[in-house]
Design an enzyme around this catalytic site. Structure first.
Site, PDB file in Angstrom:
ATOM      1  N   ILE A 173       0.808  -1.152  -0.100  1.00 26.72           N
ATOM      2  CA  ILE A 173      -0.243  -0.056  -0.079  1.00 26.72           C
ATOM      3  C   ILE A 173       0.726   1.264  -0.046  1.00 26.72           C
ATOM      4  O   ILE A 173       1.848   1.451   0.966  1.00 26.72           O
ATOM      5  CB  ILE A 173      -0.857  -0.021   1.193  1.00 26.72           C
ATOM      6  N   GLU A 216       1.941  -3.624   5.748  1.00 31.49           N
ATOM      7  CA  GLU A 216       1.083  -3.059   4.697  1.00 31.49           C
ATOM      8  C   GLU A 216       1.317  -4.036   3.539  1.00 31.49           C
ATOM      9  O   GLU A 216       0.895  -3.480   2.265  1.00 31.49           O
ATOM     10  CB  GLU A 216       1.121  -1.562   4.521  1.00 31.49           C
TER      11      GLU A 216
END
Length: 322
Positions: A173, A216
């Site tokens: 991300i 992430e």
């Protein structure tokens, strides 16, 4: 364990198979094999939930088949119950040493057989549930890094039998630390779950596996997936995350949350380390970040060239003559 548990009966006598099958068929999906070799092929193609195994068979006997089942990474946890007419204590000890979990003597007593099978199938179900929990990321419901470390090597070995494609994706991300800083960790968790949902949605086949690699970062294992197909899956994930339109005011490339994805695809061959897929996908992910993020990049893994014995000998001759 989905649907009815599968019981594999292995016995060279068809009358024994029919009798045991009649005892169990109301509660289980019953399959059978009449030799150790046939049983091994069946089990590897579709792992059963329990094996009922005769000891005395022509060719591969029950002891040898049990040892081979326990040596197979996929089949090692399948419980094996010996069904045999052998009564000597040393025969029973030999069976347990081979990896059997229980013994049922012939002639078979239906109520005893039903009870033993039911207990061991239930114990296996409980062990499978605990194993699933240990390999599942609690936040997203995807697999975790522990599952990756188990699954990627086994898939690479399995696909190497036919030299088939394996693709591996690494997804990150973009600017997620900044997202957490401005919106807080609860919103960050919501974002991780939303991205995980899009990863699941983009994978269409039952043997594709999505995982949370850590923080992430996510990963996907796509067996039997060639480079164009893998890039298509990756691009679908990237686009679907962008279309969620999750606000991200600290992103340097978009007003919304975006992801970058590195893809590694290669034909599996024996001796080629599965780590090559991880390092290649990681390098492609780094390239995405270096060149602007919110994009996908892929690379085809080329197996190392193996020099023939003839060429090696020819080179030695040339070297000696020079």
């Amino acid at each position: 364990m989905m649907g009815r548990p599968v019981i594999l009966i292995v016995d060279d006598e068809i009358s024994n198979i029919e009798m045991i099958g009649a005892v169990l068929e109301d509660s289980y999906e019953v399959r059978f094999a009449r030799s150790g070799e046939e049983a091994l092929l069946q089990a590897r193609a579709t792992p059963p939930d329990l094996v009922l195994l005769d000891i005395v068979m022509p060719g591969m006997d029950g002891y040898e088949l049990c040892r081979r089942l326990k040596q197979d990474e996929v089949l090692a946890d399948v419980p094996v119950i010996f069904t045999t007419g052998l009564f000597k204590p040393e025969d029973e000890v030999r069976g347990f040493e081979a990896g059997a979990i229980d013994y049922v003597t012939k002639p078979i007593q239906p109520l005893v057989l039903q009870s033993r099978v039911r207990n061991h199938v239930e114990l296996k179900r409980m062990r499978d549930q605990l194993a699933d929990l240990a390999m599942t990321d609690a936040l997203t419901g995807l697999g975790n890094r522990r599952l990756l470390e188990k699954l990627l090597p086994s898939e690479a070995r399995r696909l190497a039998r036919d030299g088939d494609w394996l693709s591996y994706l690494m997804l990150d991300i973009d600017f997620f630390k900044q997202f957490n800083d401005i919106y807080g960790h609860p919103k960050g968790d919501d974002c991780l779950r939303a991205v995980a949902d899009q990863i699941r949605a983009a994978m269409r086949r039952s043997n594709d596996v999505g995982l949370r690699y850590g923080g992430e970062e996510f990963a996907c294992i796509l067996p039997k997936t060639d480079p164009p197909s893998a890039l298509h899956v990756a691009e679908s994930m990237r686009r679907q995350v962008e279309e969620l339109a999750i606000p991200h005011s600290r992103s340097k490339i978009s007003p919304f949350v975006t992801v970058s994805i590195g893809v590694a695809s290669g034909r599996c061959i024996h001796g080629l380390s599965e780590e090559l897929w991880i390092t290649t996908a990681d390098a492609m992910l780094y390239e995405c970040k270096r060149t602007g993020r919110n994009q996908t990049a892929g690379h085809i893994i080329e197996p190392p060239r193996v020099e023939s014995a003839f060429l090696r000998a020819e080179r030695r001759v040339r070297g000696a003559s020079g």
